[in-house]
Design an enzyme around this catalytic site. Structure first.
Site, PDB file in Angstrom:
ATOM      1  CG  ASP A  50     -47.219  80.264  49.574  1.00  0.00           C
ATOM      2  OD1 ASP A  50     -46.515  79.673  48.633  1.00  0.00           O
ATOM      3  OD2 ASP A  50     -47.336  81.634  49.591  1.00  0.00           O
ATOM      4  CG  ASP A  51     -51.440  79.393  52.737  1.00  0.00           C
ATOM      5  OD1 ASP A  51     -50.296  80.029  53.023  1.00  0.00           O
ATOM      6  OD2 ASP A  51     -52.478  80.268  52.651  1.00  0.00           O
ATOM      7  CG  HIS A  59     -50.189  81.420  57.084  1.00  0.00           C
ATOM      8  ND1 HIS A  59     -50.882  82.565  57.008  1.00  0.00           N
ATOM      9  CD2 HIS A  59     -49.623  81.128  55.938  1.00  0.00           C
ATOM     10  CE1 HIS A  59     -50.795  82.926  55.623  1.00  0.00           C
ATOM     11  NE2 HIS A  59     -50.116  81.869  54.883  1.00  0.00           N
ATOM     12  CG  HIS A 102     -52.669  80.203  48.484  1.00  0.00           C
ATOM     13  ND1 HIS A 102     -52.716  81.301  47.318  1.00  0.00           N
ATOM     14  CD2 HIS A 102     -51.909  80.706  49.411  1.00  0.00           C
ATOM     15  CE1 HIS A 102     -52.282  82.443  47.856  1.00  0.00           C
ATOM     16  NE2 HIS A 102     -51.788  82.075  49.070  1.00  0.00           N
TER      17      HIS A 102
END
Length: 406
Positions: free
Chosen positions: A222-223, A277, A367
């Protein structure tokens, strides 16, 4: 449980050692006769280390179509006879007994390998055919590792799979720990994990926490994208020939398009993780939809495809998010292992959270933004150890059997 109105049908006699049964499904009455419960607990005596007396007695009775403490015979008793003796079958009486002390090893020591094994939420079911018409099921609690209840079934269709009426579900608890979480933070995390599992169970095919019970797992990130950590992870995945699944933030896609292109050209999945986000559950339906569309449009401009898989920030998901995702052609993907690489960031703890908890079908959360260099360091260790244990590491499309793009 629905009442059986045809009194010519024989009943299933089941010894229930808790007040719940995994076989109480909406369509159960159309597939199998109703379930009746034992009236009283077994005597409280310690079981032997092997072949407990209570288990031997249960098996002997079961071969004759009986269970302890009842006069009913499973192949001869009608529903009216059960109701006359016990009342309506939708009442479940909680009982206890020494059978709750029996382990899987003790069952297998006496009966051998189970003919059918099914994994249910928090339970495992072992099925044994006693003859052409009788099947004995042991339902074991995963938490205790002991028998929770036992069912004796008479098959209306001789030769049928004795576990055919068990629901095909495989729901994993969400695992992963960090010593950096406060007591309150851990309590909140545990509460969310329990709540989201219940939520996902109501939205099968719309919200995924894990894949099927196969020796496959998916590594998800993620991210990102960023300029350093994401490319480093991509290089490691490419080195091992592994397909990763990246949930990218839309605004960061705009900032690092070349990294997105690198991921896609290397065969990895490029998926959506909102535009800024933000917690999608704080938005109304129109706001959620606008966020999803903006994110997928940003990704489409870079790789020419719109993602069909979505991971909401923080995993926060509610009915509005599910509705907006469905209307937009998105499936929500969560996770069953959280490496907590944002909390306790050491590579060893990230590796440990995976390897101490890995199960068939796990979706593993990591992440790939700029402060996750330790995650990048952990990835080769994780891949190597998973492969040593015989796990196939696949993309989410393969693990879940879903289309990653629209």
């Amino acid at each position: 449980m629905k009442r059986q109105t045809n009194t010519t049908k024989t009943v299933i006699l089941a010894l229930l050692l808790t007040a719940c049964s995994p076989f109480s499904t909406e369509n159960e009455s159309a597939q199998a006769p109703p379930v009746a419960q034992s009236e009283e607990p077994l005597p409280q005596t310690p079981p032997a280390e092997k072949n407990p007396f209570e288990l031997a007695v249960l098996i002997d009775l079961a071969r004759d179509g009986k269970i302890p403490h009842t006069s009913f015979v499973v192949t001869k008793t009608t529903m009216d006879e059960v109701e006359q003796a016990w009342g309506q079958p939708d009442k479940l009486d909680q009982v206890g007994g020494n059978l709750q002390r029996i382990s899987r090893d003790q069952i297998m020591d006496m009966l051998g390998e189970a003919e059918h094994i099914r994994k249910l939420p928090n339970e495992t079911v072992l099925s044994y055919s006693l003859d052409e018409s009788l099947s004995l099921r042991f339902i074991l609690s995963d938490e205790r590792g002991r028998v929770d209840h036992v069912s004796l079934l008479a098959s209306a269709d001789q030769g049928a799979d004795p576990s055919a009426s068990i629901p095909e579900t495989y729901d994993l608890a969400i695992k992963g720990e960090s010593n950096q979480l406060s007591t309150k933070a851990k309590q909140n995390m545990d509460r969310w994990r329990n709540e989201i599992r219940q939520f996902a169970s109501k939205h099968r095919d719309e919200v995924y926490i894990n894949g099927p019970n196969k020796k496959q797992v998916a590594l998800t990130f993620d991210d990102g994208p960023d300029a350093t950590v994401t490319p480093a992870i991509i290089r490691t995945l490419d080195q091992y020939g592994i397909k990763g699944s990246f949930f990218f933030v839309g605004s960061r896609v705009k900032e690092n398009p070349e990294v997105v292109q690198l991921a896609e050209k290397s065969g990895h999945l490029v998926l959506g993780h909102s535009y800024l986000h933000e917690d999608l559950t704080t938005k109304n339906l129109q706001g959620i939809a606008a966020d999803l569309i903006q994110t997928e449009n940003e990704i489409e401009q870079v790789i020419g495809k719109k993602p069909a898989l979505l991971r909401p920030p923080f995993g926060e998901t509610d009915e509005q998010v599910v509705k907006a995702a469905k209307q937009n052609g998105n499936t929500i993907i969560l996770w069953s292992i959280d490496t907590l690489d944002w909390s306790q960031k050491e590579a060893e703890n990230i590796r440990k959270n995976v390897m101490d908890n890995v199960r068939n079908g796990d979706i593993i959360l990591m992440h790939s933004n700029e402060d996750k260099s330790e995650t990048a360091n952990a990835v080769p260790m994780i891949i190597s150890e998973l492969q040593q244990q015989g796990f196939e590491i696949v993309g989410l499309d393969t693990l879940l059997g879903v289309k990653p793009y629209k």
